[in-house]
Scaffold this motif. Sequence first.
Motif, PDB file in Angstrom:
ATOM      1  N   ILE A 117      -2.380   5.475   3.495  1.00  0.00           N
ATOM      2  CA  ILE A 117      -2.265   4.226   2.718  1.00  0.00           C
ATOM      3  C   ILE A 117      -3.505   3.192   2.811  1.00  0.00           C
ATOM      4  O   ILE A 117      -3.973   2.496   2.103  1.00  0.00           O
ATOM      5  N   ARG A 118      -4.525   3.938   3.760  1.00  0.00           N
ATOM      6  CA  ARG A 118      -5.638   3.351   3.891  1.00  0.00           C
ATOM      7  C   ARG A 118      -6.876   3.646   2.966  1.00  0.00           C
ATOM      8  O   ARG A 118      -8.136   3.298   3.168  1.00  0.00           O
ATOM      9  N   THR A 119      -6.750   4.696   2.184  1.00  0.00           N
ATOM     10  CA  THR A 119      -7.668   5.347   1.297  1.00  0.00           C
ATOM     11  C   THR A 119      -8.228   4.500   0.208  1.00  0.00           C
ATOM     12  O   THR A 119      -7.574   3.390  -0.169  1.00  0.00           O
ATOM     13  N   GLU A 120      -9.414   4.859  -0.192  1.00  0.00           N
ATOM     14  CA  GLU A 120     -10.256   3.958  -1.290  1.00  0.00           C
ATOM     15  C   GLU A 120      -9.397   3.914  -2.523  1.00  0.00           C
ATOM     16  O   GLU A 120      -9.137   2.782  -3.235  1.00  0.00           O
ATOM     17  N   GLU A 121      -8.630   4.740  -2.510  1.00  0.00           N
ATOM     18  CA  GLU A 121      -7.918   5.297  -3.943  1.00  0.00           C
ATOM     19  C   GLU A 121      -6.612   3.932  -3.949  1.00  0.00           C
ATOM     20  O   GLU A 121      -6.433   3.454  -4.910  1.00  0.00           O
ATOM     21  N   VAL A 122      -5.946   3.996  -2.914  1.00  0.00           N
ATOM     22  CA  VAL A 122      -4.787   3.078  -2.561  1.00  0.00           C
ATOM     23  C   VAL A 122      -5.346   1.700  -2.562  1.00  0.00           C
ATOM     24  O   VAL A 122      -4.761   0.724  -3.465  1.00  0.00           O
ATOM     25  N   THR A 123      -6.523   1.356  -2.097  1.00  0.00           N
ATOM     26  CA  THR A 123      -7.146   0.109  -1.959  1.00  0.00           C
ATOM     27  C   THR A 123      -7.423  -0.588  -3.436  1.00  0.00           C
ATOM     28  O   THR A 123      -7.076  -1.588  -3.556  1.00  0.00           O
ATOM     29  N   SER A 124      -7.970   0.355  -4.171  1.00  0.00           N
ATOM     30  CA  SER A 124      -8.302   0.079  -5.583  1.00  0.00           C
ATOM     31  C   SER A 124      -7.153   0.003  -6.532  1.00  0.00           C
ATOM     32  O   SER A 124      -7.524  -0.700  -7.467  1.00  0.00           O
ATOM     33  N   LYS A 125      -5.986   0.417  -6.123  1.00  0.00           N
ATOM     34  CA  LYS A 125      -4.911   0.400  -7.209  1.00  0.00           C
ATOM     35  C   LYS A 125      -3.767  -0.819  -6.560  1.00  0.00           C
ATOM     36  O   LYS A 125      -2.812  -0.842  -7.356  1.00  0.00           O
ATOM     37  N   VAL A 126      -3.893  -0.922  -5.364  1.00  0.00           N
ATOM     38  CA  VAL A 126      -2.744  -1.873  -4.912  1.00  0.00           C
ATOM     39  C   VAL A 126      -2.358  -3.162  -5.457  1.00  0.00           C
ATOM     40  O   VAL A 126      -1.302  -3.536  -5.667  1.00  0.00           O
ATOM     41  N   SER A 127      -3.415  -3.735  -5.870  1.00  0.00           N
ATOM     42  CA  SER A 127      -3.414  -5.001  -6.535  1.00  0.00           C
ATOM     43  C   SER A 127      -2.485  -4.978  -7.876  1.00  0.00           C
ATOM     44  O   SER A 127      -1.558  -5.586  -8.267  1.00  0.00           O
ATOM     45  N   ALA A 128      -2.520  -3.864  -8.612  1.00  0.00           N
ATOM     46  CA  ALA A 128      -2.197  -3.459 -10.092  1.00  0.00           C
ATOM     47  C   ALA A 128      -0.816  -3.112  -9.737  1.00  0.00           C
ATOM     48  O   ALA A 128       0.324  -3.970 -10.586  1.00  0.00           O
ATOM     49  N   VAL A 129      -0.441  -2.395  -8.613  1.00  0.00           N
ATOM     50  CA  VAL A 129       1.220  -2.084  -8.451  1.00  0.00           C
ATOM     51  C   VAL A 129       1.842  -3.391  -7.838  1.00  0.00           C
ATOM     52  O   VAL A 129       3.012  -3.770  -8.437  1.00  0.00           O
ATOM     53  N   SER A 130       1.130  -4.176  -6.973  1.00  0.00           N
ATOM     54  CA  SER A 130       1.749  -5.403  -6.392  1.00  0.00           C
ATOM     55  C   SER A 130       1.998  -6.609  -7.152  1.00  0.00           C
ATOM     56  O   SER A 130       3.003  -7.385  -7.022  1.00  0.00           O
ATOM     57  N   ALA A 131       1.413  -6.394  -8.291  1.00  0.00           N
ATOM     58  CA  ALA A 131       1.608  -7.448  -9.564  1.00  0.00           C
ATOM     59  C   ALA A 131       2.771  -7.274 -10.344  1.00  0.00           C
ATOM     60  O   ALA A 131       3.165  -8.270 -10.983  1.00  0.00           O
ATOM     61  N   VAL A 132       3.482  -6.030 -10.317  1.00  0.00           N
ATOM     62  CA  VAL A 132       4.321  -5.878 -10.877  1.00  0.00           C
ATOM     63  C   VAL A 132       5.610  -6.437 -10.479  1.00  0.00           C
ATOM     64  O   VAL A 132       6.099  -6.101  -9.118  1.00  0.00           O
TER      65      VAL A 132
ATOM     66  N   ARG B 235       0.724  -1.233   0.077  1.00  0.00           N
ATOM     67  CA  ARG B 235      -0.039  -0.035   0.010  1.00  0.00           C
ATOM     68  C   ARG B 235       0.873   1.208  -0.098  1.00  0.00           C
ATOM     69  O   ARG B 235       0.655   2.115  -0.688  1.00  0.00           O
ATOM     70  N   ALA B 236       1.940   1.231   0.594  1.00  0.00           N
ATOM     71  CA  ALA B 236       2.958   2.422   0.798  1.00  0.00           C
ATOM     72  C   ALA B 236       3.354   2.717  -0.516  1.00  0.00           C
ATOM     73  O   ALA B 236       3.550   4.137  -0.867  1.00  0.00           O
ATOM     74  N   ILE B 237       3.969   1.542  -1.168  1.00  0.00           N
ATOM     75  CA  ILE B 237       4.571   2.106  -2.584  1.00  0.00           C
ATOM     76  C   ILE B 237       3.517   2.514  -3.551  1.00  0.00           C
ATOM     77  O   ILE B 237       3.673   3.131  -4.382  1.00  0.00           O
ATOM     78  N   THR B 238       2.221   1.886  -3.312  1.00  0.00           N
ATOM     79  CA  THR B 238       1.238   2.362  -4.214  1.00  0.00           C
ATOM     80  C   THR B 238       0.795   3.499  -4.019  1.00  0.00           C
ATOM     81  O   THR B 238       0.760   4.659  -4.878  1.00  0.00           O
ATOM     82  N   TRP B 239       0.581   4.181  -2.672  1.00  0.00           N
ATOM     83  CA  TRP B 239       0.641   5.461  -2.376  1.00  0.00           C
ATOM     84  C   TRP B 239       1.676   6.412  -3.021  1.00  0.00           C
ATOM     85  O   TRP B 239       1.209   7.615  -3.361  1.00  0.00           O
ATOM     86  N   TRP B 240       2.827   6.171  -2.648  1.00  0.00           N
ATOM     87  CA  TRP B 240       3.872   6.952  -3.479  1.00  0.00           C
ATOM     88  C   TRP B 240       3.781   6.977  -4.772  1.00  0.00           C
ATOM     89  O   TRP B 240       4.010   8.265  -5.403  1.00  0.00           O
ATOM     90  N   MET B 241       3.420   5.890  -5.381  1.00  0.00           N
ATOM     91  CA  MET B 241       3.212   5.889  -6.911  1.00  0.00           C
ATOM     92  C   MET B 241       2.342   6.891  -7.333  1.00  0.00           C
ATOM     93  O   MET B 241       2.277   7.916  -8.204  1.00  0.00           O
TER      94      MET B 241
END
Length: 231
Positions: free
Chosen positions: A89-104, A39-45
Amino acid sequence: MESVIVAIDGPSGTGKSSTSKAVAAKLGLSYLDTGAQYRAITWWMISNGVDVSDAEAVANAAAKPVIVSGTDPARPTITVDGADAAGPIRTEEVTSKVSAVSAVPEVRALITELQRSIAKGAEQGIVVEGRDIGTTVLPDADLKIFLTASPEARAARRSGEVKGADVHATKEALIKRDAADSSRKTSPLAKADDAVEVDTTDLTLDQVIECVVTLVDERRSRDAAQAEGPE
């Protein structure tokens, strides 16, 4: 007590975080929420204008943020480039995008190494929770546990955490995330062959905690007996 590494995996809403923190606190172990790191790296992105739907862009930026995780189960912390990220890192925006980032793959490789170094540095032992801990991050963990629960129970729990949340929409989001996490090519969400599965659908949090503490105690007793050897 001997140091022990406990891997707790499972999908969202099964009680991983609450259980892992409580077990670590009861047993005097460190605690690591690996999902918070993704979530943290997603938030940073997101904060730095990286298009998270562009895997190449995410891969190129993956090594830039400095993520530091505190491992005190009573007060777990996470910072990104020195800034407290626990709330953002607990926002809905991060939640909705973390799977895409963590799949890289490049993201997973970097975060996996970070997780292994934290586990290795935990002198008293550690409870590490996530989705690929027992299968990929710490395949030699002393004890592997896979928490499950029905989609309905998971959605109800998640909705209870967010005021005004729609249970049906939450359930659909969880199912979608499960599919994304289970089907990704790199380190998919999966139960390790030697993991103990615990279905939390009809259990209270206290019951789940008690179950896991018992499993850890049994493992420690078994290891101690083996260490002593035959008389």
